[in-house]
Enzyme design. Structure first.
Site, PDB file in Angstrom:
ATOM      1  N   ASP A 195     -11.645  -6.001   4.805  1.00  0.00           N
ATOM      2  CA  ASP A 195     -12.546  -7.127   5.041  1.00  0.00           C
ATOM      3  C   ASP A 195     -13.549  -6.817   6.138  1.00  0.00           C
ATOM      4  OD1 ASP A 195     -11.302  -8.570   7.723  1.00  0.00           O
ATOM      5  OD2 ASP A 195      -9.776  -7.621   6.488  1.00  0.00           O
TER       6      ASP A 195
ATOM      7  N   LYS B  35     -11.503  -1.952  12.832  1.00  0.00           N
ATOM      8  CA  LYS B  35     -10.348  -2.349  13.632  1.00  0.00           C
ATOM      9  C   LYS B  35      -9.106  -2.423  12.762  1.00  0.00           C
ATOM     10  CE  LYS B  35      -9.993  -6.803  14.811  1.00  0.00           C
ATOM     11  NZ  LYS B  35      -9.060  -7.502  13.896  1.00  0.00           N
ATOM     12  N   ASP B  36      -7.965  -2.092  13.352  1.00  0.00           N
ATOM     13  CA  ASP B  36      -6.701  -2.202  12.636  1.00  0.00           C
ATOM     14  C   ASP B  36      -5.640  -2.695  13.606  1.00  0.00           C
ATOM     15  OD1 ASP B  36      -5.886  -0.038  14.180  1.00  0.00           O
ATOM     16  OD2 ASP B  36      -4.958   1.005  12.498  1.00  0.00           O
ATOM     17  N   MET B  37      -4.348  -2.570  13.212  1.00  0.00           N
ATOM     18  CA  MET B  37      -3.278  -3.103  14.050  1.00  0.00           C
ATOM     19  C   MET B  37      -2.207  -2.074  14.403  1.00  0.00           C
ATOM     20  SD  MET B  37      -2.937  -6.867  12.234  1.00  0.00           S
ATOM     21  CE  MET B  37      -1.862  -7.561  13.491  1.00  0.00           C
ATOM     22  N   GLU B  38      -2.483  -0.770  14.146  1.00  0.00           N
ATOM     23  CA  GLU B  38      -1.459   0.214  14.467  1.00  0.00           C
ATOM     24  C   GLU B  38      -1.986   1.602  14.839  1.00  0.00           C
ATOM     25  OE1 GLU B  38      -1.072  -1.415  11.223  1.00  0.00           O
ATOM     26  OE2 GLU B  38      -2.597  -0.088  10.432  1.00  0.00           O
TER      27      GLU B  38
ATOM     28  N   GLU C  58       0.817  -1.214   0.000  1.00  0.00           N
ATOM     29  CA  GLU C  58       0.000   0.000   0.000  1.00  0.00           C
ATOM     30  C   GLU C  58       0.852   1.266   0.000  1.00  0.00           C
ATOM     31  OE1 GLU C  58      -2.412   0.216   3.532  1.00  0.00           O
ATOM     32  OE2 GLU C  58      -0.816  -0.538   4.810  1.00  0.00           O
TER      33      GLU C  58
END
Length: 238
Positions: free
Chosen positions: A196, A170-173, A34
């Site tokens: 997703d 939701k994400d991871m960072e 990305e």
């Protein structure tokens, strides 16, 4: 961000800074897939001798776009497994279509569970992004709340926390970046594209990989539009 007293000398300095044209932007993007379209669109060059601590895999790109000094940083690859050090984001609700971009106003963690008074609030780590009402309106972005955790899937405990905090994605960072930005009092905005639907019918990993290319293109366009909008403006005009 912590507000300052309106009559203080510090407040006047902050107000003056808010009226100055923005001169530099740091863009943090999780995955190489990305990041590279943005690097190419803004014609950034990789820093071959970065100032990062020795041994870390972080990668920096830099350049000048219009009147802005642009720095773009991605976490790089895991040194053992060669995979990206972070992932994209997942939508919680079936009410939205995929391949969309959100502008996040509030951010928190959903998997730092510390069931002790006050520590529980610290674990959630609620932060507010820099307010950009004009940017939101001009680019017609969806506003939402972002929840951050360390896993791609979602446990019942994670889901309960996400629902309790009324987060849509939701994400991871994100919340970690918000914490550091708040620590250094740096205005930060958060643009995310969705890969997703975590409570949908398809397996999360399958849907993530299936939508990655389209999401990358959407994110590339959104980031370019945001940078174009920021160019020539001061913080108070965002």
């Amino acid at each position: 961000m912590v507000p300052h007293g309106e009559g203080s000398e510090e407040a006047m300095v902050v107000q003056d800074e808010n009226r100055k044209p923005i001169s530099s932007i740091l863009i943090v993007i999780a995955m190489q897939t990305e990041a590279m379209p943005v690097v190419n669109k803004l014609q950034l060059k990789e820093d071959l001798d970065p100032v990062f601590p020795k041994g870390v895999p972080w990668v920096r790109y830099h350049g000048i776009y219009k009147d802005l000094h642009i720095n773009l940083v991605r976490p790089g690859k895991d040194l053992t497994l060669g995979v990206d050090n972070a992932l994209l984001v997942a939508l919680r609700s079936k009410e939205h279509a995929l391949v969309m971009c959100f502008l996040y106003l509030m951010l928190h963690f959903h998997d730092r569970r510390i069931p002790i008074p006050v520590f529980d609030l610290y674990g959630v780590g609620l932060r507010q992004s820099f307010s950009t009402p004009n940017l939101l309106k001009e680019l017609n972005l969806k506003a939402g709340k972002l929840s951050t955790g360390d896993s791609l899937d979602m446990s019942p405990q994670d889901e309960a926390s996400i629902v309790a905090n009324d987060a849509t994605v939701k994400d991871m960072e994100g919340a970690a970046v918000a914490y550091v930005a708040d620590l250094f009092k740096v205005p930060a905005i958060f643009i995310k594209a969705v890969t997703d639907i975590v409570d949908g019918d398809k397996p999360t990993a399958e849907e993530f990989l299936q939508n990655l290319a389209a999401v990358t293109a959407a994110l590339d366009l959104a980031v370019a539009q945001v940078v174009d909008f920021i160019s020539g403006k001061c913080l108070s005009e965002l």
